[in-house]
Motif scaffolding. Structure first.
Motif, PDB file in Angstrom:
ATOM      1  N   GLN A  98     -19.221  35.596  24.230  1.00  0.00           N
ATOM      2  CA  GLN A  98     -19.627  34.317  24.826  1.00  0.00           C
ATOM      3  C   GLN A  98     -18.845  33.996  26.093  1.00  0.00           C
ATOM      4  OE1 GLN A  98     -20.413  30.531  22.605  1.00  0.00           O
ATOM      5  NE2 GLN A  98     -19.363  31.641  20.969  1.00  0.00           N
ATOM      6  N   TYR A  99     -17.530  34.230  26.028  1.00  0.00           N
ATOM      7  CA  TYR A  99     -16.630  33.816  27.109  1.00  0.00           C
ATOM      8  C   TYR A  99     -15.874  35.019  27.666  1.00  0.00           C
ATOM      9  CZ  TYR A  99     -17.683  29.419  24.785  1.00  0.00           C
ATOM     10  OH  TYR A  99     -18.353  28.367  24.212  1.00  0.00           O
ATOM     11  N   SER A 100     -16.606  36.066  27.976  1.00  0.00           N
ATOM     12  CA  SER A 100     -15.988  37.300  28.463  1.00  0.00           C
ATOM     13  C   SER A 100     -15.327  37.086  29.830  1.00  0.00           C
ATOM     14  CB  SER A 100     -17.043  38.397  28.581  1.00  0.00           C
ATOM     15  OG  SER A 100     -16.514  39.515  29.255  1.00  0.00           O
ATOM     16  N   PRO A 101     -14.067  37.518  29.995  1.00  0.00           N
ATOM     17  CA  PRO A 101     -13.411  37.409  31.305  1.00  0.00           C
ATOM     18  C   PRO A 101     -14.122  38.239  32.379  1.00  0.00           C
ATOM     19  CG  PRO A 101     -11.828  37.998  29.582  1.00  0.00           C
ATOM     20  CD  PRO A 101     -13.184  38.101  28.976  1.00  0.00           C
ATOM     21  N   ASP A 115      -7.855  13.176  22.709  1.00  0.00           N
ATOM     22  CA  ASP A 115      -8.694  13.800  21.689  1.00  0.00           C
ATOM     23  C   ASP A 115      -8.060  15.117  21.269  1.00  0.00           C
ATOM     24  OD1 ASP A 115     -10.576  11.819  21.816  1.00  0.00           O
ATOM     25  OD2 ASP A 115     -11.886  12.875  23.204  1.00  0.00           O
ATOM     26  N   LEU A 116      -8.428  15.597  20.092  1.00  0.00           N
ATOM     27  CA  LEU A 116      -7.974  16.914  19.631  1.00  0.00           C
ATOM     28  C   LEU A 116      -9.050  17.934  19.970  1.00  0.00           C
ATOM     29  CD1 LEU A 116      -6.663  15.858  16.096  1.00  0.00           C
ATOM     30  CD2 LEU A 116      -5.376  15.978  18.240  1.00  0.00           C
ATOM     31  N   ASP A 117      -8.720  18.879  20.831  1.00  0.00           N
ATOM     32  CA  ASP A 117      -9.651  19.960  21.180  1.00  0.00           C
ATOM     33  C   ASP A 117      -9.369  21.140  20.258  1.00  0.00           C
ATOM     34  OD1 ASP A 117     -10.955  18.821  23.610  1.00  0.00           O
ATOM     35  OD2 ASP A 117      -8.887  18.750  24.303  1.00  0.00           O
ATOM     36  N   LEU A 118     -10.377  21.515  19.459  1.00  0.00           N
ATOM     37  CA  LEU A 118     -10.178  22.534  18.441  1.00  0.00           C
ATOM     38  C   LEU A 118     -11.312  23.560  18.459  1.00  0.00           C
ATOM     39  CD1 LEU A 118      -9.280  20.065  15.534  1.00  0.00           C
ATOM     40  CD2 LEU A 118      -7.650  21.423  16.848  1.00  0.00           C
ATOM     41  N   ALA A 119     -11.001  24.755  17.958  1.00  0.00           N
ATOM     42  CA  ALA A 119     -12.010  25.801  17.771  1.00  0.00           C
ATOM     43  C   ALA A 119     -11.643  26.578  16.512  1.00  0.00           C
ATOM     44  CB  ALA A 119     -12.060  26.730  18.983  1.00  0.00           C
ATOM     45  N   ILE A 120     -12.617  27.251  15.916  1.00  0.00           N
ATOM     46  CA  ILE A 120     -12.388  28.009  14.684  1.00  0.00           C
ATOM     47  C   ILE A 120     -12.775  29.467  14.895  1.00  0.00           C
ATOM     48  CG2 ILE A 120     -12.979  28.245  12.235  1.00  0.00           C
ATOM     49  CD1 ILE A 120     -13.660  25.259  12.205  1.00  0.00           C
ATOM     50  N   VAL A 121     -11.848  30.360  14.578  1.00  0.00           N
ATOM     51  CA  VAL A 121     -12.137  31.805  14.585  1.00  0.00           C
ATOM     52  C   VAL A 121     -12.366  32.240  13.141  1.00  0.00           C
ATOM     53  CG1 VAL A 121     -11.295  34.113  15.138  1.00  0.00           C
ATOM     54  CG2 VAL A 121     -10.722  32.207  16.629  1.00  0.00           C
ATOM     55  N   ILE A 122     -13.490  32.922  12.896  1.00  0.00           N
ATOM     56  CA  ILE A 122     -13.790  33.399  11.538  1.00  0.00           C
ATOM     57  C   ILE A 122     -13.816  34.932  11.520  1.00  0.00           C
ATOM     58  CG2 ILE A 122     -15.027  31.349  10.776  1.00  0.00           C
ATOM     59  CD1 ILE A 122     -17.650  32.744  11.476  1.00  0.00           C
ATOM     60  N   GLU A 123     -13.653  35.477  10.349  1.00  0.00           N
ATOM     61  CA  GLU A 123     -13.546  36.929  10.198  1.00  0.00           C
ATOM     62  C   GLU A 123     -14.902  37.623  10.287  1.00  0.00           C
ATOM     63  OE1 GLU A 123     -11.136  39.908   7.173  1.00  0.00           O
ATOM     64  OE2 GLU A 123     -12.066  38.087   6.369  1.00  0.00           O
ATOM     65  N   GLY A 150      -9.979  26.901  28.271  1.00  0.00           N
ATOM     66  CA  GLY A 150      -9.246  26.443  27.093  1.00  0.00           C
ATOM     67  C   GLY A 150      -9.053  27.528  26.063  1.00  0.00           C
ATOM     68  N   LEU A 151     -10.092  28.311  25.810  1.00  0.00           N
ATOM     69  CA  LEU A 151     -10.028  29.316  24.742  1.00  0.00           C
ATOM     70  C   LEU A 151      -9.045  30.439  25.049  1.00  0.00           C
ATOM     71  CD1 LEU A 151     -13.788  29.394  23.780  1.00  0.00           C
ATOM     72  CD2 LEU A 151     -11.905  28.903  22.215  1.00  0.00           C
ATOM     73  N   TYR A 152      -8.916  30.828  26.306  1.00  0.00           N
ATOM     74  CA  TYR A 152      -7.955  31.880  26.652  1.00  0.00           C
ATOM     75  C   TYR A 152      -6.527  31.410  26.419  1.00  0.00           C
ATOM     76  CZ  TYR A 152     -11.873  34.047  29.185  1.00  0.00           C
ATOM     77  OH  TYR A 152     -13.084  34.593  29.523  1.00  0.00           O
ATOM     78  N   ARG A 153      -6.309  30.087  26.498  1.00  0.00           N
ATOM     79  CA  ARG A 153      -4.953  29.538  26.392  1.00  0.00           C
ATOM     80  C   ARG A 153      -4.719  28.829  25.058  1.00  0.00           C
ATOM     81  NH1 ARG A 153      -6.859  29.416  31.490  1.00  0.00           N
ATOM     82  NH2 ARG A 153      -5.426  29.694  33.236  1.00  0.00           N
ATOM     83  N   SER A 154      -5.510  29.139  24.065  1.00  0.00           N
ATOM     84  CA  SER A 154      -5.408  28.454  22.776  1.00  0.00           C
ATOM     85  C   SER A 154      -4.166  28.901  22.007  1.00  0.00           C
ATOM     86  CB  SER A 154      -6.660  28.706  21.939  1.00  0.00           C
ATOM     87  OG  SER A 154      -6.850  30.092  21.754  1.00  0.00           O
ATOM     88  N   VAL A 163      -6.772  23.839  21.322  1.00  0.00           N
ATOM     89  CA  VAL A 163      -7.312  24.117  22.652  1.00  0.00           C
ATOM     90  C   VAL A 163      -6.975  22.919  23.532  1.00  0.00           C
ATOM     91  CG1 VAL A 163      -9.410  24.746  23.936  1.00  0.00           C
ATOM     92  CG2 VAL A 163      -9.205  25.397  21.549  1.00  0.00           C
ATOM     93  N   GLY A 164      -6.875  23.112  24.839  1.00  0.00           N
ATOM     94  CA  GLY A 164      -6.637  21.988  25.742  1.00  0.00           C
ATOM     95  C   GLY A 164      -5.211  21.479  25.703  1.00  0.00           C
ATOM     96  N   SER A 165      -5.038  20.147  25.760  1.00  0.00           N
ATOM     97  CA  SER A 165      -3.695  19.556  25.898  1.00  0.00           C
ATOM     98  C   SER A 165      -2.812  19.848  24.694  1.00  0.00           C
ATOM     99  CB  SER A 165      -3.795  18.040  26.115  1.00  0.00           C
ATOM    100  OG  SER A 165      -4.481  17.426  25.042  1.00  0.00           O
TER     101      SER A 165
END
Length: 362
Positions: free
Chosen positions: A137-140, A71-79, A152-156, A58-60
């Motif tokens: 959570q982050y609905s467009p 910094d490392l911008d990260l997120a985790i998608v789980i099933e 950030g999440l839309y462009r991950s 996520v991010g840069s």
């Protein structure tokens, strides 16, 4: 040793006056490859995960615009939602962080953004969720959705994951694309982003007016990046095939190809980005950390350019702050007067009237 070699090539490219944005992309690609291998080793060190998961850039890092001490911008998608609190993921996050910490010394820092780290853990788990959870959570479609996180999440992009992690990420990306392509959603979202970033630009310009100490990221780099990202969404060029384009250079070229910006403006804009990023990297290397403040030259200033000044400006500002020389300050003034101010006037008109004004192409 490999991390040092990657960083040395990046620094040498910047010092040799090569295209700094191209150097950033090469550096980001090399770092993504290195991080993927670290994640792979982390996964192999643990038991079988309770469900499939994907670690996202996520991010840069996703934009392939990493700086030396970013910094490392990260997120985790789980099933599965029921596995959100499973101890496996806390073990994974902890071991991955420890693996990065072991690489760290004064010259080689790799850190996960502290906010992202907190949001992957109890009690929020905002950055450790299912595809459906993130889109709720982050609905467009939601006008009250937090802009920064959603941005950030839309462009991950995909970093690494379990055996079926990549298909899970592609499902996530496909669902995001589907939501953005619903009637009026992209237009509404891009106008909300435009409004937010124009207001933020006005606030930052007023805040730093007349101040000696300037934050280069907040005052110059963020407005440059956000403007092109917003235009990419507004004109629809950011959605290409089944991908969301997030790299600023690629978006600039697409906007020119579709005749929304002209070639001269693109070249001036790229120069602004290169100058801003190079100055920011200089600050990071002088401070030895991600610190973005510098002392602006003023008319009665008698300090020597390129040296550090002892200032006490309270929380968040270091005691010793680098002074820019005349050429560096002139470069930032050029960005301000010839790029940012006219551009944000046009963006303000675009938001208020939902169309470009007569000055757009001049």
């Amino acid at each position: 040793k490999r991390l040092r070699a990657i960083r040395r090539r990046f620094c040498e490219g910047g010092e040799a006056k090569q295209d700094f944005l191209a150097c950033q992309q090469e550096y980001s690609d090399a770092m993504i490859e290195l991080l993927s291998q670290i994640v792979d080793k982390t996964i192999q060190s643990l038991d079988q995960p309770p469900c499939e998961f994907a670690l996202l850039n996520v991010g840069s890092l996703a934009r392939r615009e990493l700086q030396l001490y970013s910094d490392l911008d990260l997120a985790i998608v789980i099933e599965r939602k029921e596995d959100q609190k499973h101890p496996y993921f806390q073990s994974f996050i902890t071991l991955f962080k420890v693996s990065l910490d072991l690489l760290e010394d004064h010259d080689c820092m790799l850190r996960i953004d502290s906010g992202d780290l907190a949001h992957c853990q109890a009690p929020s788990y905002d950055m450790l969720d299912t595809v459906e959870g993130y889109l709720t959570q982050y609905s467009p479609n939601d006008p009250h959705c937090p802009e920064t996180e959603a941005y950030g999440l839309y462009r991950s992009s995909y970093l690494c994951g379990s055996a079926e992690g990549k298909p899970l990420f592609l499902k996530y990306q496909s669902e995001v694309m589907k939501r953005l392509r619903e009637a009026k959603v992209l237009e509404s979202l891009s106008l909300r982003n435009l409004k937010h970033h124009v207001e933020e630009w006005i606030k930052q310009e007023r805040y730093y007016k007349g101040k000696a100490v300037i934050d280069i990221k907040e005052r110059y780099i963020k407005p440059l990046l956000y403007a092109i990202q917003d235009l990419g969404f507004y004109f629809g060029v950011a959605l290409k095939d089944e991908m969301i384009i997030s790299n600023t250079s690629e978006l600039l070229q697409l906007l020119v190809d579709r005749k929304h910006l002209n070639e001269r403006f693109k070249e001036d804009y790229r120069k602004s980005l290169c100058d801003g990023h190079q100055l920011r990297q200089k600050l990071h290397r002088v401070y030895g950390r991600q610190e973005d403040c510098y002392v602006r030259q003023v008319s009665d200033d008698r300090g020597e350019a390129g040296t550090a000044s002892e200032l006490d400006h309270g929380d968040g500002v270091p005691q010793w702050i680098l002074r820019l020389d005349d050429k560096e300050q002139a470069s930032l003034d050029w960005i301000d007067e010839l790029i940012l101010r006219p551009l944000y006037r046009c963006l303000s008109y675009l938001y208020n009237h939902h169309q470009p004004d007569d000055r757009w192409y001049s």
